[in-house]
Design a protein around this motif. Structure first.
Motif, PDB file in Angstrom:
ATOM      1  N   THR A  68      18.983 -66.362-117.646  1.00 49.28           N
ATOM      2  CA  THR A  68      20.063 -66.130-116.695  1.00 49.28           C
ATOM      3  C   THR A  68      21.324 -65.777-117.475  1.00 49.28           C
ATOM      4  OG1 THR A  68      19.118 -67.777-115.188  1.00 49.28           O
ATOM      5  CG2 THR A  68      21.375 -67.069-114.757  1.00 49.28           C
TER       6      THR A  68
ATOM      7  N   TRP B 127      12.991 -73.733-123.188  1.00 51.11           N
ATOM      8  CA  TRP B 127      13.053 -72.553-124.051  1.00 51.11           C
ATOM      9  C   TRP B 127      12.248 -72.760-125.330  1.00 51.11           C
ATOM     10  CZ3 TRP B 127      14.876 -73.137-128.918  1.00 51.11           C
ATOM     11  CH2 TRP B 127      15.762 -74.193-129.187  1.00 51.11           C
TER      12      TRP B 127
ATOM     13  N   ALA C  26      26.245 -65.058-122.015  1.00 51.27           N
ATOM     14  CA  ALA C  26      25.198 -66.072-121.880  1.00 51.27           C
ATOM     15  C   ALA C  26      25.836 -67.451-121.883  1.00 51.27           C
ATOM     16  CB  ALA C  26      24.200 -65.956-123.028  1.00 51.27           C
ATOM     17  N   ARG C  27      25.096 -68.398-121.370  1.00 53.68           N
ATOM     18  CA  ARG C  27      25.545 -69.791-121.427  1.00 53.68           C
ATOM     19  C   ARG C  27      25.455 -70.283-122.878  1.00 53.68           C
ATOM     20  NH1 ARG C  27      22.538 -74.557-117.957  1.00 53.68           N
ATOM     21  NH2 ARG C  27      23.732 -76.361-118.727  1.00 53.68           N
TER      22      ARG C  27
ATOM     23  N   THR D 261      22.223 -70.866-125.474  1.00 51.54           N
ATOM     24  CA  THR D 261      21.102 -69.945-125.296  1.00 51.54           C
ATOM     25  C   THR D 261      20.474 -69.654-126.661  1.00 51.54           C
ATOM     26  OG1 THR D 261      22.152 -68.899-123.381  1.00 51.54           O
ATOM     27  CG2 THR D 261      20.438 -67.637-124.491  1.00 51.54           C
TER      28      THR D 261
ATOM     29  N   ASN E  76      18.872 -73.676-118.796  1.00 48.82           N
ATOM     30  CA  ASN E  76      19.434 -73.022-119.987  1.00 48.82           C
ATOM     31  C   ASN E  76      18.292 -72.544-120.897  1.00 48.82           C
ATOM     32  OD1 ASN E  76      21.304 -72.034-121.747  1.00 48.82           O
ATOM     33  ND2 ASN E  76      21.925 -74.013-122.580  1.00 48.82           N
ATOM     34  N   ASP E  77      17.541 -71.594-120.369  1.00 48.44           N
ATOM     35  CA  ASP E  77      16.347 -71.129-121.082  1.00 48.44           C
ATOM     36  C   ASP E  77      16.436 -69.670-121.530  1.00 48.44           C
ATOM     37  OD1 ASP E  77      16.243 -69.909-118.631  1.00 48.44           O
ATOM     38  OD2 ASP E  77      14.261 -70.667-118.068  1.00 48.44           O
TER      39      ASP E  77
ATOM     40  N   VAL F  10      25.635 -72.116-115.011  1.00 48.79           N
ATOM     41  CA  VAL F  10      25.406 -73.427-115.625  1.00 48.79           C
ATOM     42  C   VAL F  10      24.504 -74.312-114.781  1.00 48.79           C
ATOM     43  CG1 VAL F  10      27.546 -73.369-116.940  1.00 48.79           C
ATOM     44  CG2 VAL F  10      27.551 -74.384-114.654  1.00 48.79           C
TER      45      VAL F  10
ATOM     46  N   ASP G  67      31.749 -72.656-123.910  1.00 47.66           N
ATOM     47  CA  ASP G  67      30.920 -72.644-122.700  1.00 47.66           C
ATOM     48  C   ASP G  67      30.073 -71.382-122.560  1.00 47.66           C
ATOM     49  OD1 ASP G  67      32.245 -75.096-121.530  1.00 47.66           O
ATOM     50  OD2 ASP G  67      33.973 -73.757-121.652  1.00 47.66           O
TER      51      ASP G  67
END
Length: 324
Positions: free
Chosen positions: A89, A19, A256-257, A260, A85-86, A81, A115
């Motif tokens: 998603t 990212w 989002a994760r 992010t 992690n960009d 997960v 999380d």
């Protein structure tokens, strides 16, 4: 010296997270995935597809729907997960994977903040308390009076143990000291016909599922589970008019994760807020019984916090247990 600096820069770029390399590029510069924890055709899926289409038009990159049902949200979280992690998603879901799933599934070991991150509350969809004519119930006051007069006499259906339909009624029962017998079904595809056929006296349902039966006088709309009257049925009172702060409407949003990039979260949140204002999007959502919202991450996080507290209380009243 100059060569060393260039070499160090190249090494730093090679080791930088994906990212970080995209920080200088406008989001999105490749397809974005929306994971939905349910099969195609459900409420969150419908919302995700309507909004994804508009975001695709606005941003020039495909927003792809990926249905990952299973574990009431656990499978979707695992898919989230496992992806890079960009910031490309996300999960589009109702709040149950955060407020209900941890109560009934021991494998739901995720929480908001630690999380997952809130991105935007896309929309809300109220559920309506509906009565079969054999119950004799005509309105909300009548419902409360008759059920109190005959404890344990009336039945209500739901889309399954731990569903929003189930816990809305359990919350109402607990707050108003009502005694109704619960008959769970496997989804609205079973519970709605059960009500229409007179197998149960009451249930909570999304309005589009009931409109045809209401028009044919086969069932009666009693009240909505929203904090205020719904634009879909302004003549039908909200339970909150009798029970202040009662709000169990279904909230559908983007998660989002954790980790992010904040600029991506803000960009997507802003774009969703604009997308749901489009007349064609509002029309599609309204037809599906959904009310457009569009919110900031902080506002959505607050909604989740309140829903988690309400559902925890309702789950306790319903005596929910892990892996039930």
């Amino acid at each position: 010296m100059k060569r060393r600096a260039l070499a160090a820069m190249a090494l730093g770029m090679a080791l930088a997270p994906s990212w970080a390399l995209a920080q200088g590029q406008a989001f999105p510069n490749k397809p974005v995935k929306f994971i939905v924890p349910y099969a195609a055709g459900g409420l969150p899926d419908s919302v995700a597809r309507i909004v994804a289409q508009k975001l695709t038009e606005r941003l020039g990159q495909p927003f792809v729907i990926d249905n990952k049902p299973g574990g009431n949200g656990v499978v979707s979280y695992q898919n989230l997960v496992s992806a890079p992690n960009d910031g490309y998603t996300f999960i589009v879901s109702d709040g149950s994977m955060l407020s209900i799933t941890p109560q009934i599934n021991k494998n739901a070991q995720y929480t908001l903040g630690k999380d997952l991150m809130a991105v935007s509350l896309i929309a809300r969809s109220p559920l309506f308390l509906v009565a079969h004519p054999k119950s004799g119930v005509k309105n909300l006051q009548d419902f409360l009076a008759r059920v109190k007069e005959k404890p344990g006499h009336y039945t209500y259906g739901s889309s399954g143990i731990g569903s929003s339909h189930h816990l809305t009624m359990e919350a109402l029962k607990a707050e108003m000291k009502l005694d109704l017998r619960h008959i769970p079904f496997r989804g609205s595809g079973q519970s709605v016909p059960a009500l229409v056929g007179g197998q149960v006296d009451f249930l909570f349902s999304a309005l589009p599922s009931m409109l045809g039966f209401v028009k044919n006088n086969q069932v009666t709309l009693i009240a909505s589970n929203d904090s205020k009257r719904s634009n879909q049925a302004p003549d039908v009172p909200a339970i909150a008019e009798v029970l202040p702060k009662f709000d169990f409407s279904v909230a559908i949003g983007v998660l989002a994760r954790a980790g992010t990039p904040p600029d991506i979260v803000k960009k997507l949140s802003d774009e969703i807020a604009q997308a749901v204002k489009a007349p064609e999007v509002i029309e599609k959502l309204t037809t599906a019984g959904i009310e457009a919202v569009g919110s900031t991450p902080d506002a959505y996080a607050k909604v989740i916090e309140l829903e988690n507290a309400a559902m925890a209380k309702a789950g306790k009243a319903a005596d929910l247990k892990a892996d039930q």
